[in-house]
Design a protein around this motif. Sequence first.
Motif, PDB file in Angstrom:
ATOM      1  N   SER A  70      41.731  45.725  31.744  1.00 44.00           N
ATOM      2  CA  SER A  70      40.510  45.355  32.456  1.00 44.00           C
ATOM      3  C   SER A  70      40.059  46.385  33.492  1.00 44.00           C
ATOM      4  O   SER A  70      39.177  46.101  34.285  1.00 44.00           O
ATOM      5  N   VAL A 130      36.287  47.023  34.252  1.00 43.96           N
ATOM      6  CA  VAL A 130      35.544  45.945  33.597  1.00 43.96           C
ATOM      7  C   VAL A 130      34.962  44.967  34.598  1.00 43.96           C
ATOM      8  O   VAL A 130      35.599  44.608  35.586  1.00 43.96           O
ATOM      9  N   GLU A 131      33.755  44.547  34.347  1.00 45.95           N
ATOM     10  CA  GLU A 131      33.141  43.488  35.128  1.00 45.95           C
ATOM     11  C   GLU A 131      32.438  42.558  34.155  1.00 45.95           C
ATOM     12  O   GLU A 131      31.676  43.006  33.306  1.00 45.95           O
ATOM     13  N   LEU A 132      32.721  41.276  34.295  1.00 43.36           N
ATOM     14  CA  LEU A 132      32.033  40.326  33.433  1.00 43.36           C
ATOM     15  C   LEU A 132      30.796  39.822  34.162  1.00 43.36           C
ATOM     16  O   LEU A 132      30.802  39.726  35.385  1.00 43.36           O
ATOM     17  N   TYR A 177      38.195  38.169  27.913  1.00 45.97           N
ATOM     18  CA  TYR A 177      38.189  39.597  27.668  1.00 45.97           C
ATOM     19  C   TYR A 177      39.531  40.114  27.153  1.00 45.97           C
ATOM     20  O   TYR A 177      39.582  40.927  26.246  1.00 45.97           O
ATOM     21  N   ASP A 184      42.512  34.558  35.031  1.00 46.20           N
ATOM     22  CA  ASP A 184      42.032  35.885  34.686  1.00 46.20           C
ATOM     23  C   ASP A 184      41.425  36.519  35.942  1.00 46.20           C
ATOM     24  O   ASP A 184      40.530  35.932  36.556  1.00 46.20           O
ATOM     25  N   THR A 185      41.919  37.695  36.308  1.00 47.48           N
ATOM     26  CA  THR A 185      41.389  38.339  37.514  1.00 47.48           C
ATOM     27  C   THR A 185      39.905  38.674  37.349  1.00 47.48           C
ATOM     28  O   THR A 185      39.179  38.763  38.322  1.00 47.48           O
ATOM     29  N   LEU A 186      39.485  38.850  36.091  1.00 41.51           N
ATOM     30  CA  LEU A 186      38.070  39.158  35.861  1.00 41.51           C
ATOM     31  C   LEU A 186      37.179  37.971  36.205  1.00 41.51           C
ATOM     32  O   LEU A 186      35.977  38.108  36.388  1.00 41.51           O
ATOM     33  N   LYS A 187      37.788  36.791  36.258  1.00 40.53           N
ATOM     34  CA  LYS A 187      36.997  35.603  36.586  1.00 40.53           C
ATOM     35  C   LYS A 187      37.265  35.134  37.995  1.00 40.53           C
ATOM     36  O   LYS A 187      36.988  33.991  38.352  1.00 40.53           O
ATOM     37  N   ASN A 239      46.614  37.292  36.547  1.00 37.47           N
ATOM     38  CA  ASN A 239      46.388  36.901  35.153  1.00 37.47           C
ATOM     39  C   ASN A 239      47.555  36.053  34.694  1.00 37.47           C
ATOM     40  O   ASN A 239      48.709  36.395  34.945  1.00 37.47           O
ATOM     41  N   ILE A 251      33.893  44.644  41.313  1.00 39.86           N
ATOM     42  CA  ILE A 251      34.250  45.919  40.688  1.00 39.86           C
ATOM     43  C   ILE A 251      33.869  47.091  41.584  1.00 39.86           C
ATOM     44  O   ILE A 251      34.505  48.136  41.582  1.00 39.86           O
TER      45      ILE A 251
END
Lengths: 202, 211
Positions: free
Chosen positions: A126, A129-131, A147, A173-176, A181, B10
Amino acid sequence: MSSKSSAAQSGQALWTKMPKANAELFALTYGSLVTELVRDYEDPIEVNAQLDRIGHSIGVRCVDEFLSKADVAGMGMTTQCQSLRDTAEVVAKMGFKMFLGVQAEVGGFSQDQKSFSIYLQDNPLSTFVELPGDEQGGSDDLRRLKYSNVYCGVIRGALEQVNLKVECNIVRDTLKGDDLNEIRVELKEVLTDGAGDDYKEE
Amino acid sequence: MNLNKAPSNILDRPLDRPRSSDGVSLSAFAYIYSELVQYHQGRAASISELERRLESAGYGVGLKILELVAYRAKESKRETRLMSILHFVSSYVWKTLFGKSADSLERSIDHADEYMIVDYEPITSTFVSVPSDLGQLSVDAYLSGIIAGVLDGAGFSARVTAHSVKIEEGEVPPTGSGGFSVPGMPPRKEKAVFLVKFSPEVLSRDAALER
Protein backbone atom coordinates in the motif's frame (compact mmCIF):
# COMPACT_ATOMS: atom_id res chain seq x y z
CA MET A 1 8.52 -24.60 15.32
CA SER A 2 8.44 -24.78 19.04
CA SER A 3 9.13 -21.35 20.46
CA LYS A 4 7.96 -18.00 19.23
CA SER A 5 11.36 -16.39 18.96
CA SER A 6 12.78 -19.17 16.82
CA ALA A 7 10.20 -18.58 14.10
CA ALA A 8 11.15 -14.91 14.03
CA GLN A 9 14.85 -15.76 13.91
CA SER A 10 14.38 -18.25 11.12
CA GLY A 11 12.33 -15.69 9.25
CA GLN A 12 15.11 -13.16 9.56
CA ALA A 13 17.68 -15.70 8.40
CA LEU A 14 15.58 -16.61 5.39
CA TRP A 15 15.04 -12.96 4.51
CA THR A 16 18.78 -12.17 4.47
CA LYS A 17 19.32 -14.90 1.90
CA MET A 18 16.63 -13.77 -0.49
CA PRO A 19 17.65 -11.78 -3.58
CA LYS A 20 15.95 -8.41 -3.27
CA ALA A 21 13.92 -6.11 -5.47
CA ASN A 22 12.93 -2.51 -5.03
CA ALA A 23 9.91 -2.23 -2.78
CA GLU A 24 8.56 0.81 -4.58
CA LEU A 25 8.67 -0.87 -7.96
CA PHE A 26 6.88 -3.78 -6.31
CA ALA A 27 4.19 -1.53 -4.86
CA LEU A 28 3.70 0.35 -8.12
CA THR A 29 3.52 -2.86 -10.11
CA TYR A 30 0.85 -4.21 -7.82
CA GLY A 31 -0.91 -0.88 -8.10
CA SER A 32 -0.86 -1.13 -11.84
CA LEU A 33 -2.49 -4.56 -11.61
CA VAL A 34 -5.20 -3.35 -9.24
CA THR A 35 -5.91 -0.30 -11.41
CA GLU A 36 -6.33 -2.53 -14.42
CA LEU A 37 -8.73 -4.77 -12.49
CA VAL A 38 -10.77 -1.82 -11.31
CA ARG A 39 -10.95 -0.53 -14.86
CA ASP A 40 -12.00 -3.91 -16.26
CA TYR A 41 -14.42 -5.09 -13.59
CA GLU A 42 -15.73 -1.83 -12.16
CA ASP A 43 -17.56 -3.62 -9.35
CA PRO A 44 -15.20 -3.58 -6.33
CA ILE A 45 -16.63 -6.81 -4.98
CA GLU A 46 -15.65 -8.54 -8.20
CA VAL A 47 -12.21 -6.90 -8.03
CA ASN A 48 -11.78 -8.29 -4.52
CA ALA A 49 -12.65 -11.74 -5.83
CA GLN A 50 -10.18 -11.41 -8.69
CA LEU A 51 -7.42 -10.30 -6.31
CA ASP A 52 -8.17 -13.31 -4.16
CA ARG A 53 -7.96 -15.58 -7.19
CA ILE A 54 -4.63 -14.04 -8.22
CA GLY A 55 -3.33 -14.44 -4.69
CA HIS A 56 -4.37 -18.07 -4.66
CA SER A 57 -2.37 -18.74 -7.79
CA ILE A 58 0.65 -17.10 -6.16
CA GLY A 59 0.10 -18.93 -2.89
CA VAL A 60 0.14 -22.42 -4.33
CA ARG A 61 3.51 -21.69 -5.89
CA CYS A 62 5.20 -19.69 -3.19
CA VAL A 63 4.61 -22.35 -0.59
CA ASP A 64 6.94 -24.59 -2.60
CA GLU A 65 9.63 -21.96 -2.61
CA PHE A 66 9.12 -21.42 1.07
CA LEU A 67 9.36 -25.09 1.98
CA SER A 68 12.40 -25.75 -0.18
CA LYS A 69 14.32 -22.70 1.03
CA ALA A 70 13.38 -23.17 4.65
CA ASP A 71 14.50 -26.75 4.36
CA VAL A 72 17.80 -26.00 2.63
CA ALA A 73 18.56 -23.41 5.25
CA GLY A 74 18.18 -26.13 7.86
CA MET A 75 15.40 -24.37 9.69
CA GLY A 76 14.25 -27.52 11.36
CA MET A 77 11.26 -27.85 9.11
CA THR A 78 11.58 -31.54 9.74
CA THR A 79 9.40 -30.96 12.74
CA GLN A 80 5.98 -30.28 11.36
CA CYS A 81 3.60 -27.75 12.74
CA GLN A 82 1.75 -29.48 15.54
CA SER A 83 -1.12 -27.09 15.84
CA LEU A 84 -2.72 -24.17 14.08
CA ARG A 85 -0.78 -21.94 16.46
CA ASP A 86 2.48 -23.23 14.99
CA THR A 87 1.16 -22.75 11.48
CA ALA A 88 0.13 -19.19 12.26
CA GLU A 89 3.58 -18.41 13.64
CA VAL A 90 5.29 -19.81 10.55
CA VAL A 91 3.03 -17.95 8.14
CA ALA A 92 3.39 -14.62 9.90
CA LYS A 93 6.98 -14.65 11.07
CA MET A 94 8.64 -16.70 8.38
CA GLY A 95 6.37 -16.45 5.34
CA PHE A 96 5.71 -12.73 5.40
CA LYS A 97 9.28 -11.98 6.46
CA MET A 98 10.88 -14.12 3.79
CA PHE A 99 8.93 -12.68 0.88
CA LEU A 100 8.15 -9.14 1.93
CA GLY A 101 10.75 -8.32 4.55
CA VAL A 102 8.12 -7.30 7.04
CA GLN A 103 7.30 -9.14 10.17
CA ALA A 104 3.72 -9.90 10.97
CA GLU A 105 2.32 -10.70 14.38
CA VAL A 106 -0.15 -13.36 15.36
CA GLY A 107 -2.94 -13.10 17.85
CA GLY A 108 -6.64 -13.14 18.52
CA PHE A 109 -7.07 -16.89 18.66
CA SER A 110 -10.65 -17.91 18.97
CA GLN A 111 -11.90 -20.14 21.80
CA ASP A 112 -11.90 -23.24 19.64
CA GLN A 113 -8.40 -22.41 18.33
CA LYS A 114 -9.67 -22.52 14.80
CA SER A 115 -9.25 -18.93 13.78
CA PHE A 116 -6.61 -16.31 14.34
CA SER A 117 -5.47 -12.92 13.12
CA ILE A 118 -2.34 -11.80 11.37
CA TYR A 119 -1.42 -8.23 12.20
CA LEU A 120 0.67 -6.26 9.77
CA GLN A 121 2.12 -2.94 10.82
CA ASP A 122 3.69 -2.07 7.47
CA ASN A 123 1.99 -3.13 4.31
CA PRO A 124 4.44 -3.10 1.39
CA LEU A 125 1.55 -3.26 -1.09
CA SER A 126 0.00 0.00 0.00
CA THR A 127 2.97 2.37 -0.39
CA PHE A 128 1.81 5.49 -2.28
CA VAL A 129 -1.76 4.29 -2.19
CA GLU A 130 -4.78 6.36 -1.30
CA LEU A 131 -8.31 5.13 -1.62
CA PRO A 132 -11.05 7.60 -2.46
CA GLY A 133 -12.40 8.80 0.89
CA ASP A 134 -15.88 9.68 2.08
CA GLU A 135 -15.52 13.37 1.33
CA GLN A 136 -14.66 12.84 -2.30
CA GLY A 137 -17.98 11.27 -3.10
CA GLY A 138 -18.50 10.12 -6.64
CA SER A 139 -16.74 6.81 -6.80
CA ASP A 140 -18.01 5.82 -3.35
CA ASP A 141 -18.09 2.25 -4.54
CA LEU A 142 -14.33 2.02 -4.28
CA ARG A 143 -14.62 2.13 -0.52
CA ARG A 144 -15.65 -1.48 -0.72
CA LEU A 145 -12.42 -2.35 -2.50
CA LYS A 146 -10.07 -4.47 -0.44
CA TYR A 147 -6.89 -3.20 -1.94
CA SER A 148 -4.60 -5.79 -0.37
CA ASN A 149 -6.97 -8.72 -0.85
CA VAL A 150 -4.22 -10.59 -2.68
CA TYR A 151 -2.84 -11.53 0.77
CA CYS A 152 -5.98 -13.51 1.51
CA GLY A 153 -5.58 -15.49 -1.66
CA VAL A 154 -1.89 -16.12 -1.01
CA ILE A 155 -2.52 -17.45 2.49
CA ARG A 156 -5.45 -19.53 1.31
CA GLY A 157 -3.48 -20.96 -1.60
CA ALA A 158 -0.37 -21.66 0.43
CA LEU A 159 -2.19 -23.38 3.28
CA GLU A 160 -4.32 -25.36 0.86
CA GLN A 161 -1.13 -26.98 -0.38
CA VAL A 162 -0.37 -28.20 3.11
CA ASN A 163 -3.89 -29.60 3.51
CA LEU A 164 -5.38 -26.76 5.47
CA LYS A 165 -8.51 -25.30 4.02
CA VAL A 166 -8.90 -21.79 5.34
CA GLU A 167 -10.93 -18.70 4.75
CA CYS A 168 -9.27 -15.30 4.93
CA ASN A 169 -10.62 -11.85 5.31
CA ILE A 170 -9.12 -8.43 5.67
CA VAL A 171 -10.86 -6.96 8.68
CA ARG A 172 -8.72 -3.92 9.35
CA ASP A 173 -6.91 -1.85 6.77
CA THR A 174 -4.64 1.16 7.26
CA LEU A 175 -5.88 2.46 3.91
CA LYS A 176 -9.31 2.79 5.48
CA GLY A 177 -8.08 4.62 8.53
CA ASP A 178 -7.44 1.69 10.85
CA ASP A 179 -4.22 1.82 12.81
CA LEU A 180 -3.00 -1.50 11.51
CA ASN A 181 -3.80 -4.21 9.01
CA GLU A 182 -5.51 -7.32 10.25
CA ILE A 183 -6.12 -10.46 8.26
CA ARG A 184 -8.49 -12.91 9.86
CA VAL A 185 -7.76 -16.53 9.04
CA GLU A 186 -10.30 -19.21 9.80
CA LEU A 187 -9.60 -22.92 9.55
CA LYS A 188 -12.45 -24.68 7.80
CA GLU A 189 -11.21 -28.15 7.32
CA VAL A 190 -8.09 -30.26 7.51
CA LEU A 191 -7.88 -32.09 4.22
CA THR A 192 -6.68 -35.62 4.07
CA ASP A 193 -3.66 -36.65 2.10
CA GLY A 194 -3.79 -38.79 -0.95
CA ALA A 195 -5.64 -38.80 -4.20
CA GLY A 196 -9.24 -37.74 -4.29
CA ASP A 197 -12.06 -40.20 -4.75
CA ASP A 198 -12.06 -39.57 -8.47
CA TYR A 199 -8.67 -41.16 -8.81
CA LYS A 200 -9.28 -44.21 -6.72
CA GLU A 201 -9.03 -47.53 -8.48
CA GLU A 202 -12.30 -49.21 -9.02
CA MET B 1 -11.69 2.90 15.82
CA ASN B 2 -9.75 5.67 17.44
CA LEU B 3 -11.57 8.87 16.74
CA ASN B 4 -8.73 11.15 17.74
CA LYS B 5 -6.57 9.80 15.04
CA ALA B 6 -7.39 10.99 11.56
CA PRO B 7 -7.07 8.39 8.81
CA SER B 8 -3.47 8.45 7.69
CA ASN B 9 -3.38 11.01 4.96
CA ILE B 10 -1.19 10.08 2.06
CA LEU B 11 0.11 13.63 1.92
CA ASP B 12 1.47 13.30 5.44
CA ARG B 13 3.53 10.28 4.64
CA PRO B 14 7.22 10.94 4.04
CA LEU B 15 8.39 10.63 0.47
CA ASP B 16 12.06 10.61 1.33
CA ARG B 17 14.32 7.74 0.69
CA PRO B 18 12.91 4.65 2.30
CA ARG B 19 14.54 3.00 5.26
CA SER B 20 17.71 1.23 4.28
CA SER B 21 16.19 -2.14 5.03
CA ASP B 22 13.32 -1.47 2.68
CA GLY B 23 12.88 -3.88 -0.13
CA VAL B 24 10.94 -6.98 -0.90
CA SER B 25 12.19 -10.30 -2.15
CA LEU B 26 12.78 -10.65 -5.85
CA SER B 27 10.45 -13.63 -5.68
CA ALA B 28 7.59 -11.51 -4.41
CA PHE B 29 8.09 -9.11 -7.28
CA ALA B 30 8.30 -11.98 -9.74
CA TYR B 31 5.05 -13.51 -8.47
CA ILE B 32 3.15 -10.26 -8.81
CA TYR B 33 4.67 -9.49 -12.18
CA SER B 34 3.91 -12.96 -13.45
CA GLU B 35 0.27 -12.48 -12.47
CA LEU B 36 0.25 -9.14 -14.24
CA VAL B 37 1.54 -10.77 -17.41
CA GLN B 38 -0.92 -13.67 -17.13
CA TYR B 39 -3.81 -11.32 -16.58
CA HIS B 40 -3.00 -9.31 -19.66
CA GLN B 41 -2.21 -12.42 -21.65
CA GLY B 42 -5.70 -13.69 -21.00
CA ARG B 43 -7.11 -10.53 -22.51
CA ALA B 44 -4.78 -9.95 -25.39
CA ALA B 45 -5.50 -11.45 -28.76
CA SER B 46 -1.97 -11.30 -30.07
CA ILE B 47 1.62 -11.07 -28.93
CA SER B 48 1.93 -7.47 -29.95
CA GLU B 49 -1.27 -6.58 -28.15
CA LEU B 50 0.10 -8.23 -25.01
CA GLU B 51 3.25 -6.15 -25.31
CA ARG B 52 1.20 -2.97 -25.82
CA ARG B 53 -0.83 -3.80 -22.72
CA LEU B 54 2.28 -4.36 -20.64
CA GLU B 55 3.71 -1.11 -21.95
CA SER B 56 0.64 0.82 -20.94
CA ALA B 57 0.75 -0.85 -17.52
CA GLY B 58 4.30 0.44 -17.13
CA TYR B 59 3.62 3.89 -18.50
CA GLY B 60 1.81 5.14 -15.40
CA VAL B 61 4.51 3.67 -13.21
CA GLY B 62 7.12 5.57 -15.23
CA LEU B 63 5.40 8.89 -14.67
CA LYS B 64 5.37 8.28 -10.92
CA ILE B 65 8.96 7.08 -10.84
CA LEU B 66 10.08 10.25 -12.59
CA GLU B 67 8.44 12.40 -9.95
CA LEU B 68 9.87 10.31 -7.17
CA VAL B 69 13.40 10.30 -8.50
CA ALA B 70 13.27 13.98 -9.34
CA TYR B 71 11.99 14.81 -5.87
CA ARG B 72 14.74 12.85 -4.20
CA ALA B 73 17.57 14.09 -6.40
CA LYS B 74 19.84 16.39 -4.47
CA GLU B 75 20.17 19.11 -7.05
CA SER B 76 16.81 20.25 -8.27
CA LYS B 77 17.52 20.66 -11.91
CA ARG B 78 15.52 19.49 -14.85
CA GLU B 79 17.17 17.74 -17.74
CA THR B 80 16.49 19.56 -20.97
CA ARG B 81 18.87 17.88 -23.35
CA LEU B 82 18.38 14.61 -25.12
CA MET B 83 21.63 13.00 -24.06
CA SER B 84 21.29 14.02 -20.45
CA ILE B 85 17.77 12.65 -20.13
CA LEU B 86 18.90 9.35 -21.62
CA HIS B 87 21.75 9.28 -19.18
CA PHE B 88 19.35 10.12 -16.39
CA VAL B 89 17.20 7.15 -17.33
CA SER B 90 19.96 4.63 -17.82
CA SER B 91 21.82 5.51 -14.65
CA TYR B 92 19.62 7.32 -12.14
CA VAL B 93 16.27 5.73 -12.79
CA TRP B 94 17.85 2.33 -13.33
CA LYS B 95 19.73 2.52 -10.04
CA THR B 96 16.61 3.51 -8.18
CA LEU B 97 14.58 0.66 -9.61
CA PHE B 98 17.10 -2.10 -10.02
CA GLY B 99 20.04 -1.14 -7.82
CA LYS B 100 22.44 -0.92 -10.77
CA SER B 101 22.95 1.11 -13.92
CA ALA B 102 21.85 -0.14 -17.29
CA ASP B 103 24.61 -2.12 -18.98
CA SER B 104 24.96 0.24 -21.88
CA LEU B 105 23.45 3.15 -23.70
CA GLU B 106 23.99 3.17 -27.44
CA ARG B 107 23.07 5.32 -30.35
CA SER B 108 21.66 3.70 -33.42
CA ILE B 109 23.98 3.88 -36.39
CA ASP B 110 21.20 3.85 -38.96
CA HIS B 111 18.70 6.20 -37.40
CA ALA B 112 19.60 9.46 -35.71
CA ASP B 113 16.39 9.43 -33.66
CA GLU B 114 16.96 6.00 -32.15
CA TYR B 115 18.83 5.06 -29.01
CA MET B 116 19.22 1.78 -27.24
CA ILE B 117 19.38 1.02 -23.56
CA VAL B 118 20.75 -2.45 -22.96
CA ASP B 119 20.28 -4.58 -19.88
CA TYR B 120 21.66 -8.11 -19.66
CA GLU B 121 19.56 -9.11 -16.69
CA PRO B 122 16.29 -7.20 -16.48
CA ILE B 123 14.35 -8.31 -13.42
CA THR B 124 11.10 -8.69 -15.30
CA SER B 125 12.43 -11.71 -17.15
CA THR B 126 14.50 -13.30 -14.41
CA PHE B 127 12.28 -16.34 -14.02
CA VAL B 128 10.59 -16.20 -17.38
CA SER B 129 10.96 -18.56 -20.27
CA VAL B 130 8.95 -17.64 -23.31
CA PRO B 131 7.27 -20.65 -24.92
CA SER B 132 7.98 -21.05 -28.61
CA ASP B 133 4.39 -20.38 -29.63
CA LEU B 134 4.77 -16.89 -28.24
CA GLY B 135 7.83 -16.39 -30.41
CA GLN B 136 9.05 -12.84 -30.31
CA LEU B 137 7.33 -11.84 -27.10
CA SER B 138 9.46 -9.73 -24.83
CA VAL B 139 8.10 -9.71 -21.31
CA ASP B 140 10.31 -6.72 -20.59
CA ALA B 141 7.71 -4.64 -22.42
CA TYR B 142 6.58 -3.47 -18.99
CA LEU B 143 9.97 -1.82 -18.50
CA SER B 144 9.82 -0.15 -21.87
CA GLY B 145 6.50 1.29 -20.73
CA ILE B 146 8.18 2.63 -17.62
CA ILE B 147 10.94 4.22 -19.72
CA ALA B 148 8.35 5.79 -22.02
CA GLY B 149 6.52 7.14 -18.97
CA VAL B 150 9.67 8.68 -17.53
CA LEU B 151 10.66 10.22 -20.86
CA ASP B 152 7.21 11.49 -21.65
CA GLY B 153 6.83 12.98 -18.19
CA ALA B 154 10.10 14.81 -18.69
CA GLY B 155 8.91 16.26 -21.99
CA PHE B 156 10.73 13.89 -24.31
CA SER B 157 7.96 11.97 -25.95
CA ALA B 158 9.27 8.77 -27.42
CA ARG B 159 8.16 5.37 -28.57
CA VAL B 160 9.96 2.73 -26.53
CA THR B 161 9.92 -0.94 -27.39
CA ALA B 162 11.56 -3.92 -25.75
CA HIS B 163 13.40 -6.58 -27.68
CA SER B 164 15.04 -9.78 -26.56
CA VAL B 165 18.35 -10.17 -28.34
CA LYS B 166 20.44 -13.29 -28.27
CA ILE B 167 23.71 -12.84 -26.43
CA GLU B 168 26.58 -13.70 -28.77
CA GLU B 169 29.09 -16.25 -27.67
CA GLY B 170 31.88 -14.63 -25.72
CA GLU B 171 29.93 -11.45 -25.27
CA VAL B 172 30.11 -10.08 -21.75
CA PRO B 173 28.13 -7.26 -20.20
CA PRO B 174 30.25 -4.09 -20.36
CA THR B 175 29.78 -3.34 -16.70
CA GLY B 176 30.22 -6.96 -15.71
CA SER B 177 27.83 -6.38 -12.86
CA GLY B 178 25.29 -9.12 -12.42
CA GLY B 179 22.77 -7.01 -10.58
CA PHE B 180 20.11 -9.62 -10.41
CA SER B 181 21.90 -12.82 -11.15
CA VAL B 182 20.20 -15.28 -8.90
CA PRO B 183 22.21 -18.15 -7.46
CA GLY B 184 21.23 -21.42 -9.03
CA MET B 185 19.85 -19.87 -12.19
CA PRO B 186 21.42 -20.72 -15.54
CA PRO B 187 23.13 -17.82 -17.33
CA ARG B 188 20.86 -15.80 -19.55
CA LYS B 189 20.76 -16.45 -23.25
CA GLU B 190 19.17 -13.16 -24.13
CA LYS B 191 19.62 -9.57 -23.19
CA ALA B 192 16.97 -6.89 -23.27
CA VAL B 193 17.36 -4.01 -25.69
CA PHE B 194 15.07 -1.06 -25.13
CA LEU B 195 14.75 0.85 -28.37
CA VAL B 196 13.96 4.51 -27.80
CA LYS B 197 12.64 6.37 -30.81
CA PHE B 198 12.16 10.05 -30.10
CA SER B 199 9.42 12.13 -31.67
CA PRO B 200 10.53 14.51 -34.42
CA GLU B 201 9.69 17.61 -32.34
CA VAL B 202 11.97 16.41 -29.55
CA LEU B 203 14.84 16.07 -32.00
CA SER B 204 14.25 19.44 -33.62
CA ARG B 205 14.07 21.08 -30.21
CA ASP B 206 17.32 19.46 -29.20
CA ALA B 207 18.92 20.57 -32.45
CA ALA B 208 17.76 24.12 -31.76
CA LEU B 209 19.34 24.01 -28.31
CA GLU B 210 22.56 22.88 -29.90
CA ARG B 211 23.04 26.23 -31.55
